[in-house]
Design a protein around this motif. Structure first.
Motif, PDB file in Angstrom:
ATOM      1  N   ALA A 110       6.827  85.635  15.007  1.00 31.26           N
ATOM      2  CA  ALA A 110       5.998  84.738  14.194  1.00 31.26           C
ATOM      3  C   ALA A 110       4.821  84.222  15.014  1.00 31.26           C
ATOM      4  O   ALA A 110       4.977  83.805  16.153  1.00 31.26           O
ATOM      5  CB  ALA A 110       6.831  83.572  13.686  1.00 31.26           C
ATOM      6  N   GLY A 111       3.636  84.279  14.433  1.00 24.76           N
ATOM      7  CA  GLY A 111       2.438  83.780  15.099  1.00 24.76           C
ATOM      8  C   GLY A 111       1.793  84.796  16.027  1.00 24.76           C
ATOM      9  O   GLY A 111       0.850  84.469  16.737  1.00 24.76           O
ATOM     10  N   TYR A 112       2.292  86.030  16.045  1.00 24.99           N
ATOM     11  CA  TYR A 112       1.755  87.070  16.919  1.00 24.99           C
ATOM     12  C   TYR A 112       1.195  88.214  16.086  1.00 24.99           C
ATOM     13  O   TYR A 112       1.528  88.378  14.916  1.00 24.99           O
ATOM     14  CB  TYR A 112       2.847  87.611  17.847  1.00 24.99           C
ATOM     15  N   GLU A 113       0.356  89.015  16.705  1.00 19.51           N
ATOM     16  CA  GLU A 113      -0.189  90.212  16.083  1.00 19.51           C
ATOM     17  C   GLU A 113      -0.372  91.280  17.158  1.00 19.51           C
ATOM     18  O   GLU A 113      -0.356  90.985  18.351  1.00 19.51           O
ATOM     19  CB  GLU A 113      -1.502  89.909  15.375  1.00 19.51           C
ATOM     20  N   LEU A 114      -0.545  92.511  16.716  1.00 15.07           N
ATOM     21  CA  LEU A 114      -0.773  93.615  17.636  1.00 15.07           C
ATOM     22  C   LEU A 114      -2.272  93.857  17.779  1.00 15.07           C
ATOM     23  O   LEU A 114      -3.008  93.836  16.796  1.00 15.07           O
ATOM     24  CB  LEU A 114      -0.087  94.886  17.135  1.00 15.07           C
ATOM     25  N   ASP A 157      -5.343  85.638  16.634  1.00 11.13           N
ATOM     26  CA  ASP A 157      -6.722  85.229  16.930  1.00 11.13           C
ATOM     27  C   ASP A 157      -7.007  85.134  18.427  1.00 11.13           C
ATOM     28  O   ASP A 157      -7.921  84.425  18.837  1.00 11.13           O
ATOM     29  CB  ASP A 157      -7.067  83.901  16.238  1.00 11.13           C
ATOM     30  N   THR A 158      -6.237  85.845  19.252  1.00 11.90           N
ATOM     31  CA  THR A 158      -6.506  85.870  20.686  1.00 11.90           C
ATOM     32  C   THR A 158      -7.744  86.710  20.953  1.00 11.90           C
ATOM     33  O   THR A 158      -7.908  87.793  20.398  1.00 11.90           O
ATOM     34  CB  THR A 158      -5.307  86.468  21.460  1.00 11.90           C
ATOM     35  N   GLY A 162     -10.464  88.011  24.200  1.00  9.15           N
ATOM     36  CA  GLY A 162     -10.612  88.133  25.645  1.00  9.15           C
ATOM     37  C   GLY A 162     -11.384  89.381  26.002  1.00  9.15           C
ATOM     38  O   GLY A 162     -11.588  90.282  25.181  1.00  9.15           O
ATOM     39  N   ARG A 163     -11.787  89.439  27.240  1.00  8.04           N
ATOM     40  CA  ARG A 163     -12.576  90.561  27.704  1.00  8.04           C
ATOM     41  C   ARG A 163     -11.797  91.868  27.615  1.00  8.04           C
ATOM     42  O   ARG A 163     -12.336  92.916  27.321  1.00  8.04           O
ATOM     43  CB  ARG A 163     -13.014  90.311  29.156  1.00  8.04           C
ATOM     44  N   PHE A 164     -10.475  91.825  27.857  1.00  9.15           N
ATOM     45  CA  PHE A 164      -9.677  93.037  27.898  1.00  9.15           C
ATOM     46  C   PHE A 164      -8.855  93.259  26.615  1.00  9.15           C
ATOM     47  O   PHE A 164      -8.058  94.166  26.566  1.00  9.15           O
ATOM     48  CB  PHE A 164      -8.749  93.003  29.109  1.00  9.15           C
ATOM     49  N   ILE A 165      -9.063  92.439  25.601  1.00  5.98           N
ATOM     50  CA  ILE A 165      -8.368  92.584  24.328  1.00  5.98           C
ATOM     51  C   ILE A 165      -9.385  93.002  23.265  1.00  5.98           C
ATOM     52  O   ILE A 165     -10.434  92.399  23.120  1.00  5.98           O
ATOM     53  CB  ILE A 165      -7.714  91.257  23.900  1.00  5.98           C
ATOM     54  N   LYS A 166      -9.039  94.057  22.501  1.00  4.02           N
ATOM     55  CA  LYS A 166      -9.933  94.548  21.450  1.00  4.02           C
ATOM     56  C   LYS A 166      -9.272  94.406  20.093  1.00  4.02           C
ATOM     57  O   LYS A 166      -8.074  94.647  19.959  1.00  4.02           O
ATOM     58  CB  LYS A 166     -10.248  96.026  21.663  1.00  4.02           C
ATOM     59  N   ASP A 167     -10.062  94.040  19.091  1.00  2.00           N
ATOM     60  CA  ASP A 167      -9.574  94.040  17.723  1.00  2.00           C
ATOM     61  C   ASP A 167      -9.510  95.465  17.223  1.00  2.00           C
ATOM     62  O   ASP A 167     -10.307  96.311  17.605  1.00  2.00           O
ATOM     63  CB  ASP A 167     -10.497  93.222  16.820  1.00  2.00           C
ATOM     64  N   VAL A 168      -8.559  95.726  16.331  1.00  2.00           N
ATOM     65  CA  VAL A 168      -8.452  97.048  15.726  1.00  2.00           C
ATOM     66  C   VAL A 168      -9.462  97.140  14.599  1.00  2.00           C
ATOM     67  O   VAL A 168      -9.603  96.237  13.801  1.00  2.00           O
ATOM     68  CB  VAL A 168      -7.010  97.262  15.188  1.00  2.00           C
TER      69      VAL A 168
END
Length: 180
Positions: free
Chosen positions: A152-156, A170-171, A173-179
């Motif tokens: 709960a409250g997380y996403e991939l 909704d995280t 960051g520089r090393f995190i990309k949205d799909v």
């Protein structure tokens, strides 16, 4: 049943109630001899109750019966969900499952964009893969511990190297990309 006595204690500001202490008439010094505190909404009820207990030497307090809930508890079972609000009792919302994730994609957490979107929408991984904590792994012969439900409250999302990671919603960051 032993004899009891009652003492009117007055108004309690914190609970906004009138208090009456009901206790045994002949205390023995054991736990429970201090009695029970009965709470009343108005002063007249509290004083009347105190008078009745002193006259009868019995605690005649009758607890209120538990009330039935109007709306039953709705539990999630499988991939269908029945809404609890009135008007749609007969309708069920069908959730499309994610396509199966291959052995190699599950082992190395390299899901495709479509698989990530599907898991984020349904909240569940397909059979053959599980979450161990917040890490996706292959479910070897169905014996690996873990859950198929997205926490709960997380996403991939994907990291900068293309690996699938489980992060708070909704995280950024520089090393995190949205799909896409």
């Amino acid at each position: 049943m032993s004899e009891v006595t009652a003492n009117y204690m007055g108004f309690d500001k914190s609970s906004q109630k009138y208090l009456v202490n009901v206790r045994t008439a002949h205390p023995t010094g054991k736990i429970g001899d201090a009695g029970y505190i009965r709470r009343f909404d108005d002063e007249q009820s509290a004083k009347s109750y105190t008078k009745i207990v002193k006259e009868t030497k019995q605690d005649i307090f009758v607890p209120q019966k538990s009330q039935k809930m109007d709306n039953p508890i709705v539990r999630h079972e499988g991939d269908t969900f029945t809404p609890s609000f009135k008007g749609n009792e007969d309708k069920k919302v069908k959730v499309e499952p994610c396509e199966k994730i291959s052995l190699w994609r599950g082992m190395f957490s390299r899901l495709t964009d479509e698989q990530i979107k599907s898991v984020n929408n349904t909240g569940r991984l397909p059979e053959g893969t599980k979450f161990q904590g917040h890490v996706i792994c292959h479910n070897w012969f169905g014996i690996m511990p873990g859950t198929r439900t997205l926490p709960a409250g997380y996403e991939l999302k994907k990291d900068s190297l293309g690996f699938t990671v489980c992060v708070l919603k909704d995280t950024e960051g520089r090393f995190i990309k949205d799909v896409k």
